[in-house]
Design a protein around this motif. Structure first.
Motif, PDB file in Angstrom:
ATOM      1  N   MET A   1       0.801  -1.148  -0.123  1.00  0.00           N
ATOM      2  CA  MET A   1       0.114   0.063   0.152  1.00  0.00           C
ATOM      3  C   MET A   1       0.807   1.350  -0.081  1.00  0.00           C
ATOM      4  SD  MET A   1      -2.894  -1.111   2.629  1.00  0.00           S
ATOM      5  CE  MET A   1      -3.790  -2.570   2.465  1.00  0.00           C
ATOM      6  N   PRO A 129      -4.707   5.634   8.450  1.00  0.00           N
ATOM      7  CA  PRO A 129      -5.526   6.137   7.368  1.00  0.00           C
ATOM      8  C   PRO A 129      -5.119   7.372   6.530  1.00  0.00           C
ATOM      9  CG  PRO A 129      -6.187   6.914   9.536  1.00  0.00           C
ATOM     10  CD  PRO A 129      -5.060   5.957  10.158  1.00  0.00           C
ATOM     11  N   TYR A 130      -5.460   7.384   5.304  1.00  0.00           N
ATOM     12  CA  TYR A 130      -5.224   8.511   4.713  1.00  0.00           C
ATOM     13  C   TYR A 130      -5.944   9.708   5.497  1.00  0.00           C
ATOM     14  CZ  TYR A 130      -3.871   5.583   0.702  1.00  0.00           C
ATOM     15  OH  TYR A 130      -3.376   4.595  -0.149  1.00  0.00           O
ATOM     16  N   HIS A 219     -11.941  -6.570  -6.159  1.00  0.00           N
ATOM     17  CA  HIS A 219     -11.343  -5.436  -5.153  1.00  0.00           C
ATOM     18  C   HIS A 219     -12.439  -5.648  -4.156  1.00  0.00           C
ATOM     19  CE1 HIS A 219     -11.665  -0.849  -4.027  1.00  0.00           C
ATOM     20  NE2 HIS A 219     -10.696  -1.432  -3.465  1.00  0.00           N
ATOM     21  N   GLU A 220     -11.980  -5.713  -3.047  1.00  0.00           N
ATOM     22  CA  GLU A 220     -12.756  -5.743  -1.533  1.00  0.00           C
ATOM     23  C   GLU A 220     -13.648  -6.806  -1.979  1.00  0.00           C
ATOM     24  OE1 GLU A 220     -14.854  -1.621  -1.685  1.00  0.00           O
ATOM     25  OE2 GLU A 220     -12.974  -0.848  -0.439  1.00  0.00           O
ATOM     26  N   THR A 289      -9.261   5.737  -1.333  1.00  0.00           N
ATOM     27  CA  THR A 289      -8.274   5.269  -0.946  1.00  0.00           C
ATOM     28  C   THR A 289      -7.969   3.700  -1.087  1.00  0.00           C
ATOM     29  OG1 THR A 289      -9.287   5.097   1.434  1.00  0.00           O
ATOM     30  CG2 THR A 289      -8.232   7.235   0.546  1.00  0.00           C
ATOM     31  N   SER A 290      -9.269   3.086  -0.823  1.00  0.00           N
ATOM     32  CA  SER A 290      -9.080   1.469  -0.882  1.00  0.00           C
ATOM     33  C   SER A 290      -8.640   1.280  -2.335  1.00  0.00           C
ATOM     34  CB  SER A 290     -10.421   0.874  -0.714  1.00  0.00           C
ATOM     35  OG  SER A 290     -10.472  -0.345  -0.909  1.00  0.00           O
ATOM     36  N   LEU A 291      -9.011   1.743  -3.446  1.00  0.00           N
ATOM     37  CA  LEU A 291      -8.681   1.673  -4.762  1.00  0.00           C
ATOM     38  C   LEU A 291      -7.118   1.905  -4.735  1.00  0.00           C
ATOM     39  CD1 LEU A 291      -9.147   0.501  -7.582  1.00  0.00           C
ATOM     40  CD2 LEU A 291      -9.909   2.811  -8.138  1.00  0.00           C
ATOM     41  N   ASP A 293      -4.896   1.753  -2.574  1.00  0.00           N
ATOM     42  CA  ASP A 293      -4.170   0.952  -1.837  1.00  0.00           C
ATOM     43  C   ASP A 293      -4.080  -0.521  -2.657  1.00  0.00           C
ATOM     44  OD1 ASP A 293      -3.330   2.114   0.412  1.00  0.00           O
ATOM     45  OD2 ASP A 293      -5.036   1.379   1.365  1.00  0.00           O
ATOM     46  N   TYR A 294      -5.013  -0.787  -3.334  1.00  0.00           N
ATOM     47  CA  TYR A 294      -5.204  -2.015  -4.261  1.00  0.00           C
ATOM     48  C   TYR A 294      -4.261  -1.798  -5.376  1.00  0.00           C
ATOM     49  CZ  TYR A 294      -7.263  -4.903  -8.241  1.00  0.00           C
ATOM     50  OH  TYR A 294      -7.422  -5.680  -9.042  1.00  0.00           O
TER      51      TYR A 294
END
Length: 309
Positions: A1, A129-130, A219-220, A289-291, A293-294
């Protein structure tokens, strides 16, 4: 990440840039008077108020807690209504980030004014976290200040709907990541099969500007599709720009979404940089933010594979 990156939020305002510039640099006590529920004081520790090199501490409430942020003003541009604050103490750097720099810039955009907050940050580990909550807080503060004495009516608590998120990943080989993603995306499905399952070519030649593709990925925990058009590419600079035109990202979440990959040398290191430019339809939609990190994890997978060849 991504451990280091940049988060940018834009806020449309009615007041001129010099008003905000003066408030944050020279007259922070007025911010306390306008938004006492958010900002409680701004102490001057060293130097002259608003001058480069001066040291200040903001006392504020964020996420229901009283906090302190000690900063040094690193740079100022009166003409461009820009000020750079480096955080040197307080909750943000003592409890969360290894480093954080906050930039406020107000400029003319079309017929209106836009206040832009930029955070340049480094996280100590992936669990931090961001700084999206702080971005919403400062964008909301700008709206409070802009609404003071204004005839504008704001029909919702405003947070940044348009923004930019940037993540950096150190890699060992410059061209391989770029070439895989641009010219050989189906090889990625072999290298990182848990993340990417294929890349369909709908129109044009593979990797060319104007070509239309669809990524199939997980993703997720969900299988998803992202249909994209390659808007720009530069082999010399290892840069490629994908505009998302269909699939889960724009059908379910964002009004617009553009993804840029640039692999470049920074100092003695090679760095892959992902940039997201996005517009959210409303404040309930999360930052991507999750994308981020992905995709940073995906780059690490590809880089590890390249090193084993």
């Amino acid at each position: 990440m991504a451990l280091s990156g940049k988060l940018i939020g834009y806020v449309e305002i009615s007041k001129k840039g010099d008003v905000f510039h003066d408030l944050f640099r020279h007259n922070p006590h007025e911010i306390v008077a306008i938004a006492p529920n958010k900002v409680h004081d701004c102490e001057l520790h060293d130097g002259e108020r608003g001058a480069v090199g001066s040291i200040i501490s903001w006392h504020y409430t964020h996420e229901g807690k009283r906090k302190i942020c000690k900063q040094i003003i690193e740079a100022v541009n009166e003409e461009n209504h820009m000020a750079v604050f480096k955080v040197i103490g307080g909750d943000i750097v003592e409890e969360l980030y290894k480093s954080l720099t906050i930039i406020l810039h107000v400029e003319q955009k079309g017929d209106g004014q836009v206040a832009t907050w930029t955070f340049e940050f480094e996280k100590p580990n992936v669990s931090v976290p961001y700084p999206t909550s702080m971005m919403d807080y400062l964008c909301d503060l700008v709206k409070d200040l802009d609404a003071q004495g204004s005839t504008n009516n704001y029909n919702q608590k405003f947070m940044a709907l348009c923004g930019k998120l940037i993540g950096h990943v150190e890699v060992s080989k410059k061209g391989d990541i770029y070439n895989l993603i641009r010219y050989n995306p189906n090889d990625i499905a072999v290298i990182s099969s848990d993340k990417v399952h294929g890349c369909d070519l709908h129109d044009g030649d593979r990797g060319t500007v104007g070509s239309v593709i669809s990524w199939h990925y997980t993703h997720e925990g969900k299988k998803k599709i992202s249909k994209q058009i390659i808007e720009a590419a530069n082999d010399e600079n290892h840069l490629i720009v994908f505009k998302v035109i269909g699939g889960d990202l724009v059908d379910e979440l964002y009004k617009t979404f553009t993804i840029t990959l640039n692999v470049d040398k920074k100092g003695d290191k090679e760095v892959a940089t992902w940039t997201f430019e996005f517009e959210k339809p409303d404040t309930s939609v999360p930052y991507p933010t999750s994308l981020m990190d992905y995709l940073c994890d995906l780059v690490k997978d590809l880089d590890t594979y390249n090193n084993t060849k």
